[in-house]
Design a protein around this motif. Structure first.
Motif, PDB file in Angstrom:
ATOM      1  N   ASN A  16      -6.087   9.937 -29.606  1.00 22.88           N
ATOM      2  CA  ASN A  16      -7.467   9.688 -29.169  1.00 22.88           C
ATOM      3  C   ASN A  16      -7.545   8.887 -27.876  1.00 22.88           C
ATOM      4  O   ASN A  16      -8.634   8.552 -27.420  1.00 22.88           O
ATOM      5  CB  ASN A  16      -8.236   8.949 -30.267  1.00 22.88           C
ATOM      6  CG  ASN A  16      -8.427   9.812 -31.483  1.00 22.88           C
ATOM      7  OD1 ASN A  16      -8.676  11.003 -31.382  1.00 22.88           O
ATOM      8  ND2 ASN A  16      -8.290   9.211 -32.656  1.00 22.88           N
ATOM      9  N   SER A  17      -6.405   8.558 -27.282  1.00 23.57           N
ATOM     10  CA  SER A  17      -6.406   7.762 -26.058  1.00 23.57           C
ATOM     11  C   SER A  17      -6.945   8.572 -24.886  1.00 23.57           C
ATOM     12  O   SER A  17      -7.056   9.793 -24.938  1.00 23.57           O
ATOM     13  CB  SER A  17      -4.998   7.255 -25.765  1.00 23.57           C
ATOM     14  OG  SER A  17      -4.113   8.338 -25.588  1.00 23.57           O
ATOM     15  N   PHE A  18      -7.258   7.867 -23.830  1.00 27.40           N
ATOM     16  CA  PHE A  18      -7.805   8.503 -22.628  1.00 27.40           C
ATOM     17  C   PHE A  18      -7.145   7.885 -21.396  1.00 27.40           C
ATOM     18  O   PHE A  18      -6.651   6.756 -21.450  1.00 27.40           O
ATOM     19  CB  PHE A  18      -9.331   8.350 -22.579  1.00 27.40           C
ATOM     20  CG  PHE A  18      -9.808   6.933 -22.744  1.00 27.40           C
ATOM     21  CD1 PHE A  18      -9.974   6.105 -21.639  1.00 27.40           C
ATOM     22  CD2 PHE A  18     -10.083   6.415 -24.004  1.00 27.40           C
ATOM     23  CE1 PHE A  18     -10.410   4.802 -21.781  1.00 27.40           C
ATOM     24  CE2 PHE A  18     -10.524   5.100 -24.159  1.00 27.40           C
ATOM     25  CZ  PHE A  18     -10.688   4.289 -23.045  1.00 27.40           C
ATOM     26  N   PRO A  19      -7.127   8.622 -20.296  1.00 26.84           N
ATOM     27  CA  PRO A  19      -6.482   8.095 -19.081  1.00 26.84           C
ATOM     28  C   PRO A  19      -7.328   7.009 -18.441  1.00 26.84           C
ATOM     29  O   PRO A  19      -8.551   7.114 -18.380  1.00 26.84           O
ATOM     30  CB  PRO A  19      -6.380   9.323 -18.179  1.00 26.84           C
ATOM     31  CG  PRO A  19      -7.515  10.193 -18.609  1.00 26.84           C
ATOM     32  CD  PRO A  19      -7.668   9.963 -20.086  1.00 26.84           C
ATOM     33  N   ILE A  20      -6.642   5.952 -17.990  1.00 27.27           N
ATOM     34  CA  ILE A  20      -7.354   4.867 -17.311  1.00 27.27           C
ATOM     35  C   ILE A  20      -6.887   4.694 -15.870  1.00 27.27           C
ATOM     36  O   ILE A  20      -7.553   4.041 -15.078  1.00 27.27           O
ATOM     37  CB  ILE A  20      -7.224   3.536 -18.080  1.00 27.27           C
ATOM     38  CG1 ILE A  20      -5.762   3.116 -18.199  1.00 27.27           C
ATOM     39  CG2 ILE A  20      -7.883   3.650 -19.454  1.00 27.27           C
ATOM     40  CD1 ILE A  20      -5.562   1.716 -18.735  1.00 27.27           C
ATOM     41  N   GLU A  21      -5.732   5.296 -15.539  1.00 28.21           N
ATOM     42  CA  GLU A  21      -5.225   5.251 -14.172  1.00 28.21           C
ATOM     43  C   GLU A  21      -4.361   6.490 -13.947  1.00 28.21           C
ATOM     44  O   GLU A  21      -3.532   6.822 -14.780  1.00 28.21           O
ATOM     45  CB  GLU A  21      -4.389   3.994 -13.937  1.00 28.21           C
ATOM     46  CG  GLU A  21      -3.879   3.880 -12.509  1.00 28.21           C
ATOM     47  CD  GLU A  21      -3.012   2.649 -12.283  1.00 28.21           C
ATOM     48  OE1 GLU A  21      -3.145   2.054 -11.204  1.00 28.21           O
ATOM     49  OE2 GLU A  21      -2.194   2.310 -13.164  1.00 28.21           O
ATOM     50  N   ILE A  22      -4.591   7.155 -12.830  1.00 31.57           N
ATOM     51  CA  ILE A  22      -3.800   8.340 -12.479  1.00 31.57           C
ATOM     52  C   ILE A  22      -3.324   8.177 -11.043  1.00 31.57           C
ATOM     53  O   ILE A  22      -4.093   7.792 -10.156  1.00 31.57           O
ATOM     54  CB  ILE A  22      -4.615   9.647 -12.618  1.00 31.57           C
ATOM     55  CG1 ILE A  22      -5.089   9.817 -14.068  1.00 31.57           C
ATOM     56  CG2 ILE A  22      -3.772  10.855 -12.182  1.00 31.57           C
ATOM     57  CD1 ILE A  22      -5.944  11.055 -14.315  1.00 31.57           C
TER      58      ILE A  22
END
Length: 171
Positions: A16-22
């Motif tokens: 369920n995590s999501f990206p916070i930095e790419i």
């Protein structure tokens, strides 16, 4: 043409995590790095304090300095659509890219995400009987590149991949 390398930091290490930095870059292009503000996606609530300790990115930092997830999708489409991109964690990074586009209700970008290790092995191991030797050599290059810094941020991780690639090409 230089390979493109990518890394993603996330809110946790769960499904369920999501990206916070790419971040992404190559040996010929500057590294682009973006924080992502999660406030626009109501479902993005999964947060791990252990992950925050690892990358040092707080929710407050994301809120104050992050770009919109929709803007991030557009940047990815503009810069990486249809390109082969290498990462040291294709399963996780692929999941986070999927979660980004799904959260924004945008069709996923057709990024061909591949394993950095496979790139390294295929570059140096033309003969099957030399692969074990080459794998040991690749691990040495990776260790030398990692020793240049200890941050756990997307831009540093991309720099690590670029540095490792440069070291192997120069050897």
């Amino acid at each position: 043409m230089s390979p493109i390398f990518l890394d993603i930091e996330a809110s946790s290490w769960t499904f369920n995590s999501f990206p916070i930095e790419i971040a992404w870059g190559s040996t010929t292009d500057n590294i682009q790095s973006y924080l992502i503000n999660p406030q626009e996606i109501q479902e993005w609530t999964d947060w791990s304090t252990n992950a925050e300790k690892a990358h040092g990115i707080s929710r407050e930092l994301l809120t104050s300095q992050g770009i919109s997830p929709y803007e991030m999708c557009e940047l990815l489409k503009k810069n990486l659509d249809g390109k082969t991109v290498y990462t040291d964690a294709p399963d996780y990074d692929g999941m986070w890219l999927f979660n980004l586009f799904k959260g924004c209700e945008i069709d996923p970008s057709p990024i061909d995400l591949r394993s950095f290790d496979e790139l390294m092995i295929s570059t140096f191991s033309k003969e099957i009987d030399t692969r074990l030797f080459d794998l040991k050599e690749i691990l040495r290059f990776k260790s030398r590149a990692k020793d240049r810094g200890k941050q756990h941020r997307a831009s540093w991780d991309v720099e690590y991949l670029v540095t490792t690639w440069k070291m192997t090409k120069e050897s």
